[in-house]
Scaffold this motif. Sequence first.
Motif, PDB file in Angstrom:
ATOM      1  N   ILE A   1       0.835  -1.199   0.000  1.00 14.27           N
ATOM      2  CA  ILE A   1       0.000   0.000   0.000  1.00 14.27           C
ATOM      3  C   ILE A   1       0.867   1.245   0.000  1.00 14.27           C
ATOM      4  CG2 ILE A   1      -1.638   1.354   1.360  1.00 14.27           C
ATOM      5  CD1 ILE A   1      -2.923  -1.195   2.259  1.00 14.27           C
ATOM      6  N   PHE A   2       1.876   1.278   0.896  1.00 14.37           N
ATOM      7  CA  PHE A   2       2.756   2.447   0.945  1.00 14.37           C
ATOM      8  C   PHE A   2       3.523   2.604  -0.360  1.00 14.37           C
ATOM      9  CE2 PHE A   2       2.460   2.007   5.664  1.00 14.37           C
ATOM     10  CZ  PHE A   2       1.954   3.268   5.903  1.00 14.37           C
ATOM     11  N   GLU A   3       3.923   1.483  -0.984  1.00 10.96           N
ATOM     12  CA  GLU A   3       4.661   1.584  -2.234  1.00 10.96           C
ATOM     13  C   GLU A   3       3.775   2.083  -3.365  1.00 10.96           C
ATOM     14  OE1 GLU A   3       6.380  -2.259  -2.754  1.00 10.96           O
ATOM     15  OE2 GLU A   3       8.060  -1.868  -1.403  1.00 10.96           O
ATOM     16  N   ARG A   4       2.470   1.711  -3.337  1.00 11.49           N
ATOM     17  CA  ARG A   4       1.562   2.236  -4.350  1.00 11.49           C
ATOM     18  C   ARG A   4       1.336   3.729  -4.152  1.00 11.49           C
ATOM     19  NH1 ARG A   4      -1.193  -2.825  -3.715  1.00 11.49           N
ATOM     20  NH2 ARG A   4      -2.634  -1.929  -2.185  1.00 11.49           N
ATOM     21  N   MET A   5       1.368   4.165  -2.905  1.00 11.22           N
ATOM     22  CA  MET A   5       1.188   5.589  -2.627  1.00 11.22           C
ATOM     23  C   MET A   5       2.445   6.392  -2.908  1.00 11.22           C
ATOM     24  SD  MET A   5      -0.978   5.441   0.941  1.00 11.22           S
ATOM     25  CE  MET A   5      -1.070   7.235   1.093  1.00 11.22           C
ATOM     26  N   GLY A   6       3.625   5.834  -2.544  1.00  7.53           N
ATOM     27  CA  GLY A   6       4.837   6.634  -2.576  1.00  7.53           C
ATOM     28  C   GLY A   6       5.988   6.088  -3.382  1.00  7.53           C
ATOM     29  N   GLY A   7       5.799   4.983  -4.098  1.00  4.86           N
ATOM     30  CA  GLY A   7       6.891   4.449  -4.899  1.00  4.86           C
ATOM     31  C   GLY A   7       7.585   3.282  -4.220  1.00  4.86           C
ATOM     32  N   GLN A   8       8.560   2.691  -4.926  1.00  6.12           N
ATOM     33  CA  GLN A   8       9.201   1.458  -4.469  1.00  6.12           C
ATOM     34  C   GLN A   8      10.686   1.662  -4.190  1.00  6.12           C
ATOM     35  OE1 GLN A   8       8.340  -1.578  -7.354  1.00  6.12           O
ATOM     36  NE2 GLN A   8       6.132  -1.319  -7.192  1.00  6.12           N
ATOM     37  N   SER A   9      11.061   2.821  -3.730  1.00  4.77           N
ATOM     38  CA  SER A   9      12.477   3.120  -3.535  1.00  4.77           C
ATOM     39  C   SER A   9      12.925   2.898  -2.102  1.00  4.77           C
ATOM     40  CB  SER A   9      12.753   4.582  -3.924  1.00  4.77           C
ATOM     41  OG  SER A   9      11.919   5.439  -3.170  1.00  4.77           O
ATOM     42  N   GLY A  10      12.188   2.155  -1.328  1.00  2.00           N
ATOM     43  CA  GLY A  10      12.498   1.987   0.088  1.00  2.00           C
ATOM     44  C   GLY A  10      11.340   2.489   0.911  1.00  2.00           C
TER      45      GLY A  10
ATOM     46  N   ALA B   1       7.147  10.124   0.468  1.00  2.00           N
ATOM     47  CA  ALA B   1       6.462  10.480  -0.777  1.00  2.00           C
ATOM     48  C   ALA B   1       4.950  10.454  -0.588  1.00  2.00           C
ATOM     49  CB  ALA B   1       6.880   9.518  -1.892  1.00  2.00           C
ATOM     50  N   ALA B   2       4.468   9.477   0.179  1.00  2.00           N
ATOM     51  CA  ALA B   2       3.026   9.409   0.449  1.00  2.00           C
ATOM     52  C   ALA B   2       2.569  10.619   1.252  1.00  2.00           C
ATOM     53  CB  ALA B   2       2.698   8.123   1.193  1.00  2.00           C
ATOM     54  N   MET B   3       3.378  11.058   2.211  1.00  2.00           N
ATOM     55  CA  MET B   3       3.002  12.213   3.034  1.00  2.00           C
ATOM     56  C   MET B   3       3.006  13.509   2.217  1.00  2.00           C
ATOM     57  SD  MET B   3       2.227  11.010   5.984  1.00  2.00           S
ATOM     58  CE  MET B   3       1.607   9.598   5.042  1.00  2.00           C
TER      59      MET B   3
ATOM     60  N   GLY C   1      -1.961  11.368 -10.018  1.00  2.00           N
ATOM     61  CA  GLY C   1      -1.569  10.018 -10.392  1.00  2.00           C
ATOM     62  C   GLY C   1      -0.468   9.960 -11.419  1.00  2.00           C
ATOM     63  N   HIS C   2      -0.069  11.105 -11.991  1.00  4.74           N
ATOM     64  CA  HIS C   2       0.953  11.133 -13.033  1.00  4.74           C
ATOM     65  C   HIS C   2       2.284  11.725 -12.546  1.00  4.74           C
ATOM     66  CE1 HIS C   2      -2.148  10.139 -16.012  1.00  4.74           C
ATOM     67  NE2 HIS C   2      -2.918  10.998 -15.366  1.00  4.74           N
ATOM     68  N   LEU C   3       2.354  12.112 -11.283  1.00  3.88           N
ATOM     69  CA  LEU C   3       3.562  12.755 -10.769  1.00  3.88           C
ATOM     70  C   LEU C   3       4.625  11.721 -10.396  1.00  3.88           C
ATOM     71  CD1 LEU C   3       1.914  15.419  -8.418  1.00  3.88           C
ATOM     72  CD2 LEU C   3       2.951  15.821 -10.665  1.00  3.88           C
ATOM     73  N   PRO C   4       5.896  12.087 -10.491  1.00 10.28           N
ATOM     74  CA  PRO C   4       6.962  11.184 -10.032  1.00 10.28           C
ATOM     75  C   PRO C   4       6.914  11.015  -8.521  1.00 10.28           C
ATOM     76  CG  PRO C   4       7.858  13.338 -10.614  1.00 10.28           C
ATOM     77  CD  PRO C   4       6.423  13.340 -11.062  1.00 10.28           C
ATOM     78  N   LYS C   5       7.310   9.840  -8.051  1.00 17.11           N
ATOM     79  CA  LYS C   5       7.278   9.527  -6.620  1.00 17.11           C
ATOM     80  C   LYS C   5       8.610   9.933  -5.990  1.00 17.11           C
ATOM     81  CE  LYS C   5       3.235   7.562  -7.109  1.00 17.11           C
ATOM     82  NZ  LYS C   5       2.012   8.206  -6.595  1.00 17.11           N
ATOM     83  N   LEU C   6       8.634  11.096  -5.403  1.00 19.04           N
ATOM     84  CA  LEU C   6       9.832  11.616  -4.746  1.00 19.04           C
ATOM     85  C   LEU C   6       9.536  11.803  -3.255  1.00 19.04           C
ATOM     86  CD1 LEU C   6      10.847  14.386  -7.329  1.00 19.04           C
ATOM     87  CD2 LEU C   6      11.669  12.027  -7.207  1.00 19.04           C
ATOM     88  N   PRO C   7      10.578  11.648  -2.402  1.00 19.25           N
ATOM     89  CA  PRO C   7      11.995  11.357  -2.692  1.00 19.25           C
ATOM     90  C   PRO C   7      12.224   9.867  -2.978  1.00 19.25           C
ATOM     91  CG  PRO C   7      11.682  11.534  -0.338  1.00 19.25           C
ATOM     92  CD  PRO C   7      10.343  11.847  -0.952  1.00 19.25           C
ATOM     93  N   GLY C   8      13.362   9.584  -3.545  1.00 22.40           N
ATOM     94  CA  GLY C   8      13.741   8.198  -3.791  1.00 22.40           C
ATOM     95  C   GLY C   8      13.590   7.786  -5.233  1.00 22.40           C
ATOM     96  N   GLY C   9      12.530   8.207  -5.899  1.00 21.41           N
ATOM     97  CA  GLY C   9      12.320   7.834  -7.287  1.00 21.41           C
ATOM     98  C   GLY C   9      13.041   8.768  -8.240  1.00 21.41           C
ATOM     99  N   GLU C  10      12.916   8.459  -9.517  1.00 22.73           N
ATOM    100  CA  GLU C  10      13.555   9.286 -10.542  1.00 22.73           C
ATOM    101  C   GLU C  10      12.642  10.447 -10.917  1.00 22.73           C
ATOM    102  OE1 GLU C  10      14.789   7.070 -13.883  1.00 22.73           O
ATOM    103  OE2 GLU C  10      16.094   5.720 -12.738  1.00 22.73           O
ATOM    104  N   MET C  11      13.253  11.595 -11.156  1.00 20.45           N
ATOM    105  CA  MET C  11      12.498  12.775 -11.556  1.00 20.45           C
ATOM    106  C   MET C  11      12.073  12.622 -13.018  1.00 20.45           C
ATOM    107  SD  MET C  11      11.172  15.615 -10.787  1.00 20.45           S
ATOM    108  CE  MET C  11      10.455  16.999 -11.647  1.00 20.45           C
ATOM    109  N   ALA C  12      10.753  12.677 -13.256  1.00 17.20           N
ATOM    110  CA  ALA C  12      10.214  12.579 -14.616  1.00 17.20           C
ATOM    111  C   ALA C  12       9.686  13.950 -15.010  1.00 17.20           C
ATOM    112  CB  ALA C  12       9.108  11.530 -14.672  1.00 17.20           C
ATOM    113  N   TRP C  13      10.392  14.611 -15.907  1.00 14.88           N
ATOM    114  CA  TRP C  13      10.023  15.975 -16.264  1.00 14.88           C
ATOM    115  C   TRP C  13       8.837  16.041 -17.220  1.00 14.88           C
ATOM    116  CZ3 TRP C  13      11.522  20.072 -13.744  1.00 14.88           C
ATOM    117  CH2 TRP C  13      12.703  20.033 -12.998  1.00 14.88           C
ATOM    118  N   THR C  14       8.647  15.004 -18.019  1.00 19.09           N
ATOM    119  CA  THR C  14       7.576  15.062 -19.026  1.00 19.09           C
ATOM    120  C   THR C  14       6.198  15.271 -18.407  1.00 19.09           C
ATOM    121  OG1 THR C  14       8.853  13.691 -20.559  1.00 19.09           O
ATOM    122  CG2 THR C  14       6.466  13.828 -20.922  1.00 19.09           C
ATOM    123  N   PRO C  15       5.762  14.446 -17.433  1.00 19.86           N
ATOM    124  CA  PRO C  15       4.427  14.692 -16.850  1.00 19.86           C
ATOM    125  C   PRO C  15       4.347  16.006 -16.088  1.00 19.86           C
ATOM    126  CG  PRO C  15       5.586  12.968 -15.643  1.00 19.86           C
ATOM    127  CD  PRO C  15       6.377  13.238 -16.870  1.00 19.86           C
ATOM    128  N   VAL C  16       5.462  16.415 -15.458  1.00 16.88           N
ATOM    129  CA  VAL C  16       5.460  17.673 -14.716  1.00 16.88           C
ATOM    130  C   VAL C  16       5.235  18.846 -15.650  1.00 16.88           C
ATOM    131  CG1 VAL C  16       6.898  19.236 -13.352  1.00 16.88           C
ATOM    132  CG2 VAL C  16       6.868  16.801 -12.811  1.00 16.88           C
TER     133      VAL C  16
END
Length: 537
Positions: free
Chosen positions: A342-351, A358-360, A497-512
Motif C-alpha cells: 500500500i505504501f509503495e503504491r502511494m509513494g513508490g518502491q524506492s524503500g 512520498a506518500a506524506m 496520479g501522473h507525478l513522479p514519486k519523490l523522494p527516492g524515485g527518478e524525476m520525470a520531467w515530461t508529466p510535470v
Amino acid sequence: MTAVAWGAPARSGSRQLAGTNTLLRLALRRDRIMIPVWVLVVGGSFASVTGSFAKLYDTAAKRADVAHSMGANSSMRALYGPVFSDSLGGLTAWRMVGFGAALAAVMSLVIVVRHTREEEETGRQELISSAVVGRRAPLTAALLTALIANAVLALMITAGLAKSGEPEAGSLALGLGTAGVGMLFACTAAIAAQLTESARLAKGMTAAVIGAAFVLKAAGDASTDDGSSVLTWLSPIGWAENVRAFGGERWWVLLVLAGAIAVQAVVAYRLAGRRDVGMSFLPTRPGPADGALGSAGSLAWRLQRGSVYGWSAGFLAAGVIFGGITGGAADLVGDNEQAREIFERMGGQSGLTDAFLAAMTGMLGLVAALFIVATVLRLHGEETSQRTEPLLAGAVGRLRWAAGHLVVAFAGSVLIMSLGGVGLAVGYGHDLGPILVAALVQLPAIWVVGGLTFLLYGAFPKAAVAGWGVAGLVLALGWIGPALDLPRTVLGLSPFGHLPKLPGGEMAWTPVLLLTAIAAALVAGGLAGLRRRDLTT
C-alpha cells in the motif's frame, strides 16, 4: 385570556418558521448533485476499506498482529487513533472514523454556510424575506438539509458494512458517530454564519474549529492507547472514536453528541433572532479613510492574506507531525507485505521510508488542492456579492482583477507546499533538499485543479462550485485509491496520479511539464470566458 396568552407564542413561533418547507425543497434542489456525490464518496469509502482489509488481512492472526502493531505505535495512533477491535469492522472503524467524521463535518459546513450566510451576502435572502418567510426559516432549512445529508450518510455506512457481513450494532454505531460529528459541525457553521459578515469567514472559522478538533484528537491519541486522554475527549471527532464501534459500543457517547448538537443549535437560533439580515455580530473592520491599495493585486492580497497565513501555519505544523511519524513507518509495517505494498503504491518502491515520505508529500498536495479551489472561488464570491461591478467600473479591467486573485492562489500554493516540505524535514530530522523537492513536485497537479476551477468560473459561472467536486474526487482517488488497489486507469483520472514519486524515485520531467502546460491552458480558457461573458447581476 389564558387561551390567548398561551396561543400567542405558538403563533409567533409558527410565523418565525413560515416558508421552511419551501426553502428546504429549494436547498435540496440546489444541492441535488453535491450532496449525493459527498455521500457516495464518503459513505462508499467505508465499505471499500472493509473489502480491502478483508484481502490484506484474510486471517484472524494477521488482523490481530496488525491491530497490535498499529495500536502500539504512537505515531499511527496520532494519525488514525487507537484500535479497539481486531475484527474487520474494528479495523475499518480505526482507519476511517477520524477522517470520515472530518469529511462529514466539511460537507455539513459547506451546506449550512451556502444556504445561510452566502444567501445573505449575495442579497438573495433579503429578497426572499420580503415574501412570507419567517425569520428563522432559512437557518432551519439549512440545518434540515444538513440533517438529511448526514442521515443518508449514516444509512449508507451502516448498510454498506452490514452487507459486508459485519455486526449490525457496530455498523450502526459507526454510521451514527460519523454523521453525528457532521451534524455537530453543521451547528458550528450555523453559529459562525451569525457571527461573521461573509461566507468566506464563516467557512474559515468553522474549518479552523474542525482542524483544531482533529489536532486535539491526534495529540490525545498519541499519549494513550485507549482514547481516554482529556485532549481526545475535548474533540468532537474524538467522541466519534470513543463510540467504539465493533469494540464494545458505548451508546451513551452518542447522547453526548446529541446534547452538544442541541446546545449549539439553540445558540445559533438565539443569535439569528437578534440580528438583521445581512448584519453580523463581528462586523468587518473598516479600512483607513485614505485608500492605500494601489492595484487589483494589492486588493486581492488584502482580501486573502488571512487565509494564506492560516493555511501556511497549518501546513508547517502538519509537516512536522507527518515528519515525526516517518521514523515509525518501518515499525508499523514490519513484515506485512500487503501493508508495504500500500505504501509503495502511494509513494513508490524506492524503500519504505522514502515511500512513506512520498506518500506524506502527496497527502499534503491533495489538501493543498482544497486551498487553491477556495482561493480561486473567492472571485466567484466577490462577483455574486456584487462587489466586483463597482470595482470594474473604474480603471481596473477584468483580466487584471482576476489575475490578482490567481497570483495569490497559485503563488500561495507554492508557499504552503514549501512550508509543508520544511515541516516534514524538521519533523523527520533529515536533509531538507530532497523532501522540499518532493513537496514542490506536487504543484503542477495542484495547479491543474486550480486551473479547472477557474475555467468553470470564467466560462460557466453557475457551475463554479463544481470545483469543490473536482477537489473531492481528487482527494478520494489519492487517499483511498492506493489502499483499494484501484486500476492505474482510474487513478490516472487525478493529475496527482501522473507525478513522479519523490523522494527516492527518478524525476520525470515530461508529466510535470505537461501538467503545468495543461494548467496554463485551463487558466487561459478561464480568462477568455471571463472576458466574454456578462457579470452576475
